[in-house]
Design an enzyme around this catalytic site. Structure first.
Site, mmCIF file in Angstrom:
data_model
loop_
_atom_site.group_PDB
_atom_site.id
_atom_site.type_symbol
_atom_site.label_atom_id
_atom_site.label_comp_id
_atom_site.label_asym_id
_atom_site.label_seq_id
_atom_site.Cartn_x
_atom_site.Cartn_y
_atom_site.Cartn_z
ATOM 1 N N ASN A 100 27.786 58.219 -4.314
ATOM 2 C CA ASN A 100 29.044 58.756 -3.809
ATOM 3 C C ASN A 100 30.030 58.809 -4.966
ATOM 4 O O ASN A 100 29.959 58.020 -5.894
ATOM 5 C CB ASN A 100 29.559 57.841 -2.683
ATOM 6 N N CYS B 4 36.661 50.004 -0.205
ATOM 7 C CA CYS B 4 38.032 50.497 -0.070
ATOM 8 C C CYS B 4 38.978 49.626 -0.888
ATOM 9 O O CYS B 4 38.979 48.395 -0.753
ATOM 10 C CB CYS B 4 38.457 50.492 1.393
#
Length: 338
Positions: free
Chosen positions: A213, A102
């Site tokens: 991803n 993140c």
């Protein structure tokens, strides 16, 4: 029981829905589970300090129907992460995942998330402490690098260090994160994808279960990536905005299950008791229906479905009857087959 949970999470990671802040809450996961029995689901990131220092154990709440489901933790203190992992395992999660991807300012200020790509030895210490604290599997979600790092150099070193700490499963967001100069939203789109690097990492670390991803927009694309030798595919925004397209056929097409694909209208009907229970506990309709807006994306009636729910779910007293009315509008807009 623990070994079964580990097996379920690992096998189900062939396809997973990415952990997404403000999106993949327990209501979203319950909906996704009705669409796919097999796909691995993740919580939003929960910070270790919130659990260990703040006592916010309500953040661990989930429905038993969500299994297999993984808890994603954020943090950089091995002792706190070990305790948070222990709390997650006690709550019944099938996997504990460490966020090393993140890029938000808030996450950076806490010295966790993507900034940890710069500290692979610390990440190794964290996951080792977490593994020693729990019996469920500990995994990592990371980027290919941050800022001016050269992914070709830093990613193999990162994977080598966490593998030495006992990590056997990793999800790699195939983009760099730019911690300065790009917003979290821009970090999801602007840095170029490098699928080839992730594929090379799988070949370099054959013993590691590698999921990819970033930028995966369809089930067909996920199957193509699996066909190239990856162990899993993690889908984010597409699974949220068009959940039926991604998840309804996943059990059959990705996991080989012999069962009919989920139908969105049936899923809506199965959500009604859940909604009633949520409202009876003092919840609001919109807390659930905001995750349901994309159920009919690309199908007849999608626009009226979104409009009815968006306009009505926030009104005082809104309940399951609004969802039923929206579903009736969808049925009216759907052509009758010959």
């Amino acid at each position: 029981m623990i070994s079964e949970a580990k097996s379920d999470a690992c096998g189900s990671s062939r396809l997973s829905v990415a952990p997404m802040m403000d999106w993949t809450d327990r209501h979203c996961r319950y909906l996704h589970r009705l669409l796919s029995r097999e796909t691995l689901l993740y919580t939003e990131m929960v910070t270790a300090p919130a659990l260990v220092r703040g006592g916010a154990l309500h953040l661990l709440d989930f429905s038993s129907e969500e299994h297999p489901v993984a808890l994603q933790l954020g943090g950089s203190n091995p002792i706190e992460l070990a305790e948070a992992a222990r709390l997650g395992a006690q709550a019944g999660y099938d996997e504990i995942n460490l966020n090393v991807g993140c890029p938000s300012d808030r996450v950076q200020s806490g010295t966790f998330g993507a900034v940890l790509m710069k500290s692979p030895r610390l990440v190794a210490d964290c996951v080792m402490a977490m593994r020693e604290a729990v019996d469920v599997e500990v995994t990592v979600k990371c980027r290919i690098g941050v800022d001016d790092q050269e992914p070709e150099d830093v990613l193999p070193d990162f994977l080598e260090k966490i593998a030495a700490a006992g990590i056997t499963r990793v999800a790699i967001h195939a983009r760099k994160a730019w911690l300065q100069g790009l917003s979290p939203k821009e970090n999801r789109d602007i840095p170029p994808l490098d699928y080839d690097l992730v594929l090379r990492m799988k070949r370099a670390f054959p013993q590691m279960h590698v999921s990819i991803n970033g930028g995966v927009a369809s089930l067909a694309q996920a199957k193509e990536l699996l066909g190239q030798g990856l162990d899993g595919v993690m889908i984010g925004r597409a699974a949220y905005h068009a959940p039926t397209d991604i998840l309804a056929a996943a059990d059959r097409e990705v996991f080989g299950a012999d069962r009919p694909d989920a139908a969105p209208d049936d899923v809506v009907q199965r959500m009604l008791p859940y909604i009633e229970s949520h409202l009876a506990a003092g919840g609001k309709l919109a807390q659930v229906t905001r995750h349901m807006l994309g159920l009919f994306a690309g199908r007849p009636g999608a626009r009226v479905w979104r409009r009815v729910l968006s306009e009505g779910a926030h009104r005082p007293g809104a309940g399951p009857e609004l969802v039923e009315a929206a579903l009736a509008e969808v049925a009216a807009a759907t052509p009758v087959s010959a």
